[in-house]
Each structure stands twice: as structure tokens, then as C-alpha cells.
Motif scaffolding. Structure first.
Motif, PDB file in Angstrom:
ATOM      1  N   THR A 112       5.513   8.931  10.640  1.00  0.00           N
ATOM      2  CA  THR A 112       5.146   9.433   9.322  1.00  0.00           C
ATOM      3  C   THR A 112       4.190  10.611   9.468  1.00  0.00           C
ATOM      4  OG1 THR A 112       4.365   8.778   7.125  1.00  0.00           O
ATOM      5  CG2 THR A 112       3.120   7.943   9.003  1.00  0.00           C
ATOM      6  N   LEU A 125      -2.781   9.251  -0.467  1.00  0.00           N
ATOM      7  CA  LEU A 125      -1.478   9.300   0.195  1.00  0.00           C
ATOM      8  C   LEU A 125      -0.345   9.098  -0.803  1.00  0.00           C
ATOM      9  CD1 LEU A 125      -2.183   7.140   3.387  1.00  0.00           C
ATOM     10  CD2 LEU A 125      -2.227   9.639   3.188  1.00  0.00           C
ATOM     11  N   SER A 126       0.838   9.552  -0.417  1.00  0.00           N
ATOM     12  CA  SER A 126       2.036   9.312  -1.220  1.00  0.00           C
ATOM     13  C   SER A 126       2.478   7.855  -1.063  1.00  0.00           C
ATOM     14  CB  SER A 126       3.170  10.237  -0.768  1.00  0.00           C
ATOM     15  OG  SER A 126       3.628   9.847   0.521  1.00  0.00           O
ATOM     16  N   GLY A 127       3.402   7.433  -1.913  1.00  0.00           N
ATOM     17  CA  GLY A 127       3.883   6.055  -1.849  1.00  0.00           C
ATOM     18  C   GLY A 127       4.529   5.721  -0.521  1.00  0.00           C
ATOM     19  N   GLN A 186       3.950   7.199   2.393  1.00  0.00           N
ATOM     20  CA  GLN A 186       2.911   7.159   3.426  1.00  0.00           C
ATOM     21  C   GLN A 186       2.140   5.845   3.366  1.00  0.00           C
ATOM     22  OE1 GLN A 186       1.037  10.836   2.184  1.00  0.00           O
ATOM     23  NE2 GLN A 186       1.655  11.874   4.091  1.00  0.00           N
ATOM     24  N   ARG A 187       1.892   5.355   2.166  1.00  0.00           N
ATOM     25  CA  ARG A 187       1.176   4.080   2.009  1.00  0.00           C
ATOM     26  C   ARG A 187       2.003   2.927   2.590  1.00  0.00           C
ATOM     27  NH1 ARG A 187      -2.866   3.677  -1.834  1.00  0.00           N
ATOM     28  NH2 ARG A 187      -2.008   1.725  -2.643  1.00  0.00           N
ATOM     29  N   LEU A 217       9.143   4.535  -5.887  1.00  0.00           N
ATOM     30  CA  LEU A 217       9.196   5.781  -5.115  1.00  0.00           C
ATOM     31  C   LEU A 217      10.333   6.682  -5.570  1.00  0.00           C
ATOM     32  CD1 LEU A 217       8.621   4.397  -1.497  1.00  0.00           C
ATOM     33  CD2 LEU A 217       6.921   5.090  -3.194  1.00  0.00           C
ATOM     34  N   GLN A 224      10.744   9.912  -0.841  1.00  0.00           N
ATOM     35  CA  GLN A 224       9.874   8.868  -0.309  1.00  0.00           C
ATOM     36  C   GLN A 224      10.654   7.592  -0.024  1.00  0.00           C
ATOM     37  OE1 GLN A 224       6.587   9.233   0.514  1.00  0.00           O
ATOM     38  NE2 GLN A 224       6.923  11.394   0.073  1.00  0.00           N
TER      39      GLN A 224
END
Length: 256
Positions: free
Chosen positions: A140, A152-154, A156-157, A182, A186
Motif C-alpha cells: 500500500t 488515510l483513505s478507506g 489505506q485504513r 469504498l 479503493q
């Protein structure tokens, strides 16, 4: 030879037999069987109230079944708490991810198992360094292990939650609606992460209402309806339309 055939002759990592659970007069699960092998992704699907969440909570130690036989590596086990599940290598990644938004990526990955100097002080330098390697391993794009999780983006989380389970030595990853909130890009990132886990030899149990995402990654699909397992299909032997029909009752399952 398809992937399901390649599993013949091996013991599943997790094997459930006759799992039943009731809440008062409501029979949430009725003698459900389930097997998950390492190196495969199994989709667990069903309408709301089908029993998916109850089964996941039994596997993760939140609920205790009224009746069940649970085996890990073919050994009979009791899962009476989340700690029992974690000790067996079972990790559940819920929709809310249970991340601490105001702390950085490294702190979230090593939450509760932080490396310490002389067993006392948290060794943040080592934690940041080790986290970098873990983040790279799940492929990632997070700029730094010092990045605050809240920005962070969804996708990345999701990667941070998976990384946290990896450092704990998890072998079965239960993914609860991982792409529900998402966007397309994502979602593709998360599905790629699931395939990466499979390639590592991990077992993945994917709970999702999104049939396109299910059919993108799973090897098998298990269908629950009204607390019963009504069907199990290899991905190659079924279609999204058949699975939706089984979920809704338009198609009768062989175990209904």
C-alpha cells in the motif's frame, strides 16, 4: 485442476461442525458447517439476519455457541474469548476497523504489543522502522509510518488493519464488508490485498453483499439463509445470479 481440487487431501485450518446459537426464541444459527483452508478465500453470504454476523462472532470469541465442534489444524478447540481466537491465529477486521484515528500508523499496527527498551519504554524508532517493512509487505502507498491514521483513505485504513493482524501472526482473516464504504479504486486495492493474503498462504473468510467483489476473489461461496447453511459452491461452478437466487429464496438450496 481448480483450486478447490488442489485442497483435497489437506486438513482445513478451521473446521466448524453443527454450530448452533439461539437468542431466546430466535434461532440465529442451526447446525452450520464451515471449512476454511489456508491459501483460499471463502465468501460467506446471506441476507440481513441470515446468521453471518453471529457465526463470525462465534469464530472471533465474542459469542459462545450453544452447540458446536470447532477444530483448528484438526485439533478440537474452545473459543471462549477474543483472546482465544487471537491465540489460534484468527483475526477479525470489522467494518469500523477499530483503529485509533489520532495515532500514527505504527502505533496502530503495534497497539498493545509495542517493542520496548529494557521492557519498559516504547522503542518508537524500532516501531516506525518495523512498521515500514510491514506496510511495504501489504503493498500500500502510505507515505510514512508516522502518518496519522485519521487522514488515510478507506483502502489505506484497511491495509493498516490487515498489517496489524499480520504482525500478530494471524492465519485466518475474517473480513466483514471490507469494501462497503469504498469507491471503485479503493475497493480494487482492498480486493488486491485479499489476494495477497491468499498468496501468502493465509485463509480469508469474506463477508460481503457485493456479489461482483465476491466473485472477483473467492474460491468458494457459502450461503446462509435463516440461520442455516443452504448451499456451498465453487466459484467456477456457479454465477452471481444463482447465489443471489439462493440468498433471496428464489432458488432452493440443497440443504434448505
Amino acid at each position: 485442476m481448480n483450486e478447490s481440487q488442489q485442497l483435497l487431501g489437506r486438513q482445513p485450518f478451521i473446521k466448524l461442525r453443527n454450530v448452533s446459537k439461539s437468542f431466546g426464541h430466535v434461532q440465529a444459527l442451526d447446525k452450520v458447517d464451515l471449512e476454511v483452508y489456508e491459501g483460499e478465500i471463502v465468501g460467506l453470504v446471506g441476507d440481513n439476519g441470515a446468521g453471518k454476523s453471529t457465526l463470525v462472532k462465534i469464530l472471533s470469541g465474542v459469542y459462545f455457541a450453544d452447540e458446536s465442534e470447532i477444530r483448528a489444524d484438526d485439533k478440537l478447540v474452545d473459543i471462549k474469548s477474543p483472546g482465544d481466537a487471537q491465540a489460534l491465529g484468527i483475526a477479525t477486521v470489522y467494518q469500523d476497523l477499530a483503529l485509533v484515528d489520532h495515532r500514527d500508523v505504527a502505533s496502530n499496527i503495534y497497539l498493545g504489543i509495542e517493542p520496548r527498551t529494557a521492557g519498559v519504554l516504547i522503542n518508537r524508532r524500532k516501531m516506525w522502522s518495523d512498521s515500514k517493512g510491514v506496510i511495504e509487505s501489504v503493498r500500500t502507498t502510505i507515505e510514512s509510518a508516522k502518518t496519522e491514521v485519521g487522514i488515510l483513505s478507506g483502502g489505506q485504513r484497511q491495509a493498516v488493519a490487515i498489517a496489524r493482524s499480520l504482525v500478530r501472526g494471524s492465519r485466518l482473516f475474517i473480513m466483514d464488508e471490507p469494501t462497503a464504504a469504498l469507491g471503485v479504486e479503493q475497493s480494487e486495492m482492498v480486493l488486491s490485498l485479499l489476494n495477497d493474503l491468499k498468496q501468502r498462504g493465509a485463509a480469508v473468510l469474506l463477508i460481503s453483499h457485493n456479489m461482483l467483489h465476491v466473485f472477483d476473489v473467492v474460491d468458494r461461496v457459502v450461503v446462509l439463509r435463516h440461520g442455516k447453511k443452504i448451499a456451498e459452491r465453487n466459484r467456477a461452478d456457479t454465477t452471481p445470479e444463482e447465489i443471489v437466487g439462493l440468498i433471496t429464496g428464489a432458488i432452493q438450496g440443497e440443504e434448505a
